[in-house]
Write a protein that holds these residues in place. Sequence first.
Motif, PDB file in Angstrom:
ATOM      1  N   ILE A 113      -5.992   5.928 -24.035  1.00 49.27           N
ATOM      2  CA  ILE A 113      -7.133   6.790 -23.634  1.00 49.27           C
ATOM      3  C   ILE A 113      -8.252   5.985 -23.153  1.00 49.27           C
ATOM      4  N   SER A 114      -9.087   6.381 -22.271  1.00 49.46           N
ATOM      5  CA  SER A 114      -9.992   5.739 -21.593  1.00 49.46           C
ATOM      6  C   SER A 114     -11.430   6.039 -22.695  1.00 49.46           C
ATOM      7  N   PHE A 115     -12.440   5.305 -22.552  1.00 47.63           N
ATOM      8  CA  PHE A 115     -13.815   5.664 -23.391  1.00 47.63           C
ATOM      9  C   PHE A 115     -14.134   6.996 -23.080  1.00 47.63           C
ATOM     10  N   GLY A 116     -14.303   7.491 -21.809  1.00 49.50           N
ATOM     11  CA  GLY A 116     -14.751   8.851 -21.376  1.00 49.50           C
ATOM     12  C   GLY A 116     -13.652   9.767 -22.146  1.00 49.50           C
ATOM     13  N   ARG A 117     -12.645   9.498 -21.946  1.00 46.59           N
ATOM     14  CA  ARG A 117     -11.660  10.788 -22.609  1.00 46.59           C
ATOM     15  C   ARG A 117     -11.807  10.829 -24.011  1.00 46.59           C
ATOM     16  N   ALA A 118     -12.027   9.504 -24.607  1.00 51.37           N
ATOM     17  CA  ALA A 118     -12.334   9.719 -26.277  1.00 51.37           C
ATOM     18  C   ALA A 118     -13.609  10.307 -26.527  1.00 51.37           C
ATOM     19  N   LEU A 129      -7.084  22.171 -30.713  1.00 50.92           N
ATOM     20  CA  LEU A 129      -7.454  22.710 -29.485  1.00 50.92           C
ATOM     21  C   LEU A 129      -8.408  21.482 -28.909  1.00 50.92           C
ATOM     22  N   HIS A 130      -8.926  20.716 -29.615  1.00 48.01           N
ATOM     23  CA  HIS A 130      -9.732  19.605 -28.912  1.00 48.01           C
ATOM     24  C   HIS A 130      -8.764  18.470 -28.317  1.00 48.01           C
ATOM     25  N   ASP A 131      -7.463  18.431 -28.801  1.00 50.89           N
ATOM     26  CA  ASP A 131      -6.483  17.543 -27.890  1.00 50.89           C
ATOM     27  C   ASP A 131      -6.235  18.308 -26.742  1.00 50.89           C
ATOM     28  N   MET A 132      -6.005  19.437 -26.681  1.00 48.90           N
ATOM     29  CA  MET A 132      -5.598  20.249 -25.452  1.00 48.90           C
ATOM     30  C   MET A 132      -6.776  20.225 -24.444  1.00 48.90           C
ATOM     31  N   ILE A 133      -8.059  20.282 -24.869  1.00 43.92           N
ATOM     32  CA  ILE A 133      -9.086  20.220 -23.884  1.00 43.92           C
ATOM     33  C   ILE A 133      -9.223  18.922 -23.384  1.00 43.92           C
ATOM     34  N   ALA A 134      -9.017  17.718 -24.242  1.00 43.26           N
ATOM     35  CA  ALA A 134      -8.984  16.528 -23.707  1.00 43.26           C
ATOM     36  C   ALA A 134      -8.062  15.893 -23.067  1.00 43.26           C
ATOM     37  N   GLY A 135      -6.842  16.626 -23.067  1.00 44.01           N
ATOM     38  CA  GLY A 135      -5.571  16.110 -22.844  1.00 44.01           C
ATOM     39  C   GLY A 135      -5.001  14.796 -23.553  1.00 44.01           C
ATOM     40  N   THR A 136      -5.094  15.231 -24.821  1.00 48.94           N
ATOM     41  CA  THR A 136      -4.792  13.828 -25.444  1.00 48.94           C
ATOM     42  C   THR A 136      -3.420  14.361 -26.742  1.00 48.94           C
ATOM     43  N   LEU A 137      -2.803  13.412 -27.307  1.00 45.21           N
ATOM     44  CA  LEU A 137      -1.997  13.629 -28.356  1.00 45.21           C
ATOM     45  C   LEU A 137      -2.311  12.814 -29.431  1.00 45.21           C
ATOM     46  N   VAL A 138      -2.204  13.007 -30.787  1.00 41.44           N
ATOM     47  CA  VAL A 138      -1.878  12.240 -31.936  1.00 41.44           C
ATOM     48  C   VAL A 138      -0.564  12.052 -32.343  1.00 41.44           C
ATOM     49  N   ILE A 139      -0.161  10.657 -32.197  1.00 37.78           N
ATOM     50  CA  ILE A 139       1.275  10.321 -32.411  1.00 37.78           C
ATOM     51  C   ILE A 139       1.512   9.528 -33.695  1.00 37.78           C
TER      52      ILE A 139
END
Length: 114
Positions: A66-71, A101-111
Amino acid sequence: MCSSDLHGRGFSPDEFFVHGFVFRAIVVKALLHWAYYSLLESSTWQATLGKKALGLEVTDLNGARISFGRATGRWAARYVSVMTLGIGNIMAGFTEKKQALHDMIAGTLVIRKI
């Protein structure tokens, strides 16, 4: 007229120092918190120290770094997860992609990287 509180009396130098110090400490803590999460999760590590120790990484929905902005967005969205009395975090146990919820908002996953 000098600075005053709600009751119309001025702050003593001691009160002004204490209030100013507390405010600055809160701002510095928030900046350090933001920098820690955003810099590490957008780095080649893709994880904070705790996530790295557990073999976890933060990715976008395609598995890329992920980018710094997405982080930064993910970090800010964590407050939404907390404001829902923690339900935003609990959602990770019940969603298809195990996203909070914060992952859904940011479009991220923790794998888990094994």
